[in-house]
Design an enzyme around this catalytic site. Structure first.
Site, mmCIF file in Angstrom:
data_model
loop_
_atom_site.group_PDB
_atom_site.id
_atom_site.type_symbol
_atom_site.label_atom_id
_atom_site.label_comp_id
_atom_site.label_asym_id
_atom_site.label_seq_id
_atom_site.Cartn_x
_atom_site.Cartn_y
_atom_site.Cartn_z
ATOM 1 N N GLY A 1 0.788 -1.223 0.000
ATOM 2 C CA GLY A 1 0.000 0.000 0.000
ATOM 3 C C GLY A 1 0.819 1.272 0.000
ATOM 4 N N TYR A 2 2.135 1.190 0.187
ATOM 5 C CA TYR A 2 2.907 2.412 0.383
ATOM 6 C C TYR A 2 2.904 3.340 -0.833
ATOM 7 C CZ TYR A 2 6.364 5.580 2.258
ATOM 8 O OH TYR A 2 6.992 6.713 2.718
ATOM 9 N N SER A 3 3.359 2.840 -1.985
ATOM 10 C CA SER A 3 3.377 3.665 -3.203
ATOM 11 C C SER A 3 1.972 4.155 -3.530
ATOM 12 C CB SER A 3 3.913 2.875 -4.391
ATOM 13 O OG SER A 3 5.305 2.747 -4.307
ATOM 14 N N SER B 1 -0.553 4.630 -1.513
ATOM 15 C CA SER B 1 -1.029 5.668 -0.598
ATOM 16 C C SER B 1 -0.361 7.006 -0.910
ATOM 17 C CB SER B 1 -0.745 5.268 0.849
ATOM 18 O OG SER B 1 0.643 5.269 1.105
#
Ligand SMILES: *[C@@H]1O[C@H](CO)[C@@H](O)[C@H](O)[C@H]1NC(C)=O
Length: 326
Positions: free
Chosen positions: A173-175, A177
């Protein structure tokens, strides 16, 4: 010759404009999320020293106490869990009472987490939610609830995105988000310009903070790897996992800058400059590698990123061979 002169003159004008500062900093309130450690913690201390009235939001009681211990009583702390609407409501209530009828001058949306991160088919929906709920949905909710106070003060919003919001890799989910933060901030900036509220986006490269803690990332990778079905694990091969850890360690050691003041300097500029910039790339890796690469055609970015990460044993060719054997 004429062109060169024009460029030099433009650059000098831009530099002068960029260095103009706001007057009367004292008495201005700034609310910062994620002050337990890293960028938020350092920014709270530095703005406090500069005379801002800082309200530092921490996730933990310990975070609040540690920050209070190294500052003076004019710095206020509040507990805030950005995934909990009630927690955001009580922070807004507190800030409303603190700022009186002046409104809020600065909101720095800094709170974030990186894990779970890993190849996409190692992850489930819960893994995506855990990151998106903090980095994107939490940031949006905090912003919406503080907007009335920010409009009142014709204030500033500083959102922490990442180079990974411009160039997606690493899975999870990092990129996703951070890309969402970029896009939310862009539309927010366009909507708020009519009210004198300015919005800046910070795009740090790799820095050593709680978010990039190798220990946490490795522990989580082990969790992901251990719960994989034998099929998926076999398609990657044991060696892949070991190599993945090795690459992770190497890149954290060589890529991560320890000088996190490069990031807080950008945040400070966004709050203090008369004309804050729309985007701030923080760190040499961001300026010289990640951000330029994000403008390159996708096939070039694909090749560069492929060089950085290990390959599963069952790559396309060996998979095709297996299918023929069956
Ligand atoms: C934050 O709030 C969410 C939702 O209420 C909860 O599930 C989570 O455990 C909380 N986290 C912390 C660290 O308190």
């Amino acid at each position: 010759m004429g062109t060169v002169t024009s460029i030099v003159v433009l650059f000098v004008c831009w530099t002068i404009r960029d260095s103009v500062k706001m007057k009367d900093i004292p008495e201005k309130h700034v609310f910062i999320t994620g002050c337990d450690s890293g960028f938020g913690n350092l920014l709270a201390q530095r703005l406090h020293r500069k005379g801002f009235i800082v309200i530092a939001a921490c996730l933990t009681e310990k975070g609040c106490q540690d920050l209070k211990a190294c500052t003076s009583p004019t710095l206020k702390t509040v507990l805030l869990n950005v995934t909990n609407p009630k927690s955001i409501d009580s922070a807004v209530e507190y800030v409303t009472a603190e700022t009186g009828n002046k409104g809020l001058y600065g909101l720095v949306n800094n709170a974030g987490r990186a894990t779970p991160i890993g190849p996409t088919d190692w992850l489930d929906m819960e893994d995506f939610h855990r990151v998106l709920d903090v980095n994107l949905i939490g940031l949006i909710e905090v912003t919406l609830k503080f907007l009335p106070l920010l409009k009142k003060a014709r204030g500033r919003i500083v959102n922490v995105a990442s180079v990974m919001g411009r160039l997606a890799f690493g899975g999870g989910g990092y990129s996703l988000s951070k890309c969402g933060v970029e896009s939310f901030s862009d539309s927010l900036r366009r909507d708020m310009q009519h009210f004198g509220v300015k919005v800046s986006i910070i795009e740090p490269g790799f820095f050593k903070t709680g978010v990039t803690s190798l220990e946490i990332i490795e522990k989580d990778l082990h969790r992901l790897w251990d719960r994989l079905t034998p099929d998926i694990r076999c398609s990657y091969g044991d060696k892949y996992f070991q190599n993945y850890l090795k690459v992770q360690r190497l890149s954290m050691k060589t890529l991560c800058s320890t000088d996190i003041s490069k990031v807080t300097n950008c945040m400070e500029h966004a709050l203090i400059a008369r004309y804050p910039r729309t985007r701030y790339g923080a760190g040499w890796d961001a300026k010289l590698f990640w951000l330029p690469l994000s403008y390159a055609p996708a096939f070039i970015a694909d090749i560069m990123l492929q060089l950085l990460l290990p390959r599963p044993i069952c790559s396309k060719r060996s998979l095709a061979k297996n299918q023929v054997d069956v």
